[in-house]
Design an enzyme around this catalytic site. Structure first.
Site, PDB file in Angstrom:
ATOM      1  N   GLN A  10      46.878  37.303  43.942  1.00  0.00           N
ATOM      2  CA  GLN A  10      48.198  36.750  43.638  1.00  0.00           C
ATOM      3  C   GLN A  10      49.290  37.788  43.887  1.00  0.00           C
ATOM      4  OE1 GLN A  10      48.413  33.792  40.234  1.00  0.00           O
ATOM      5  NE2 GLN A  10      46.640  34.986  39.610  1.00  0.00           N
ATOM      6  N   SER A  90      41.356  40.811  42.677  1.00  0.00           N
ATOM      7  CA  SER A  90      41.543  39.881  41.571  1.00  0.00           C
ATOM      8  C   SER A  90      41.117  38.467  41.971  1.00  0.00           C
ATOM      9  CB  SER A  90      43.006  39.934  41.114  1.00  0.00           C
ATOM     10  OG  SER A  90      43.221  39.120  39.989  1.00  0.00           O
ATOM     11  N   LEU A  91      42.062  37.557  42.084  1.00  0.00           N
ATOM     12  CA  LEU A  91      41.788  36.198  42.547  1.00  0.00           C
ATOM     13  C   LEU A  91      41.006  36.214  43.858  1.00  0.00           C
ATOM     14  CD1 LEU A  91      42.273  33.082  42.750  1.00  0.00           C
ATOM     15  CD2 LEU A  91      44.461  33.643  43.840  1.00  0.00           C
ATOM     16  N   ARG A 115      40.627  28.036  36.606  1.00  0.00           N
ATOM     17  CA  ARG A 115      40.969  29.394  36.174  1.00  0.00           C
ATOM     18  C   ARG A 115      42.480  29.555  36.003  1.00  0.00           C
ATOM     19  NH1 ARG A 115      42.031  34.409  39.107  1.00  0.00           N
ATOM     20  NH2 ARG A 115      41.010  36.230  38.164  1.00  0.00           N
ATOM     21  N   HIS A 199      44.318  40.428  33.856  1.00  0.00           N
ATOM     22  CA  HIS A 199      43.442  41.582  33.621  1.00  0.00           C
ATOM     23  C   HIS A 199      43.877  42.404  32.412  1.00  0.00           C
ATOM     24  CE1 HIS A 199      41.884  40.356  37.433  1.00  0.00           C
ATOM     25  NE2 HIS A 199      43.009  40.637  38.038  1.00  0.00           N
ATOM     26  N   GLN A 248      36.429  40.154  34.528  1.00  0.00           N
ATOM     27  CA  GLN A 248      37.580  40.627  35.303  1.00  0.00           C
ATOM     28  C   GLN A 248      38.871  39.938  34.918  1.00  0.00           C
ATOM     29  OE1 GLN A 248      39.394  38.476  37.850  1.00  0.00           O
ATOM     30  NE2 GLN A 248      37.955  38.554  39.560  1.00  0.00           N
TER      31      GLN A 248
END
Length: 255
Positions: A10, A90-91, A115, A199, A248
């Site tokens: 993101q 991340s994503l 999510r 996170h 995560q």
């Protein structure tokens, strides 16, 4: 020579993303259209035309980014460009797992839509933010976060590379930590174009929802190695993919 793919997370989304690929490559178009069928909103319309405010909302950002990545990976694969290992920021870890064969594109898009909603709900009506702190040591930034904790939650979230650490949490606390970081010698503190403190411990409720959701999913064997966010390494014998994906969301990451 070996090839690695690193999938974006993101903050890299923008109105118009994927439009040229959609118009030029039938393979991209097919994957993108299939992903659109599992979503309750107009994927193509949002990615190609916005509005920007909606595209930047994590509920929408996450499935849009993963659909784009799955389509692009399909185009590259069709042309014989395949990675020997993958990772994702991340994503982007979900895009990496999709490229590794763990998820189908439709499955990955459904998962990240869930999510994104869970992450948005975790901090609904709570002002939060994230910022990248440049050229300050980990120890110094940790001290700044501890001093700013009187304003709320603020934690180190992403250890991107030497000289760049992302912090996240309550907006007032992040702003206070950034001010302290600049006083401590940070070159810049750059606000990130995200809609939640990813996170960090504030994502705990979302992690619990994902943990439950993962019990309903099939995780296919990895066809190529994946480097995981929480550890910066490949999957170890005592680890599982669902556990690392749950961790995560609410823990600091190295990718």
């Amino acid at each position: 020579m070996k090839t690695a793919f690193l999938f974006a997370g993101q903050g890299t989304q923008h109105v118009g993303m994927g439009r040229d690929l959609y118009e030029s490559f039938p393979t991209f178009r097919a994957v993108f259209d299939q992903a659109a069928q599992v979503l309750p909103f107009d994927l193509k319309g949002l990615c190609f035309h916005g509005p920007d405010e909606q595209l930047n909302d994590t509920r929408y950002t996450q499935p849009c980014m993963v659909a784009f990545a799955a389509g692009l990976n399909a185009v590259l694969s069709e042309r014989g460009i395949r990675p020997d290992c993958v990772a994702g920021l991340s994503l982007g870890e979900y895009s990496a797992l999709c490229a590794a064969g763990v998820f189908t594109p439709e499955q990955a898009v459904r998962l990240v839509a869930f999510r994104g909603a869970a992450m948005a709900d975790a901090v609904q009506n709570r002002p939060t933010s994230m910022a990248a702190v440049l050229h300050l040591s980990r120890a110094s930034l940790e001290d700044c976060c501890q001093k700013a904790a009187s304003h709320g939650v603020v934690e180190m979230a992403n250890f991107n590379c030497p000289g760049q650490i992302v912090i996240g949490g309550d907006e007032a606390a992040v702003q206070a930590a950034c001010a302290l970081a600049k006083e401590a010698g940070a070159r810049r503190c750059v606000p990130l174009k995200v809609s939640g403190p990813f996170h960090t411990s504030l994502m705990g409720p979302a992690a619990e929802q994902l943990k439950e959701r993962f019990t309903q999913e099939v995780f296919a064997p990895m066809q190529i190695p994946v480097l995981f966010n929480c550890t910066g390494t490949t999957l170890q014998e005592e680890e599982t993919i669902p556990t690392l994906l749950e961790k995560q969301v609410r823990s600091s990451v190295y990718l």
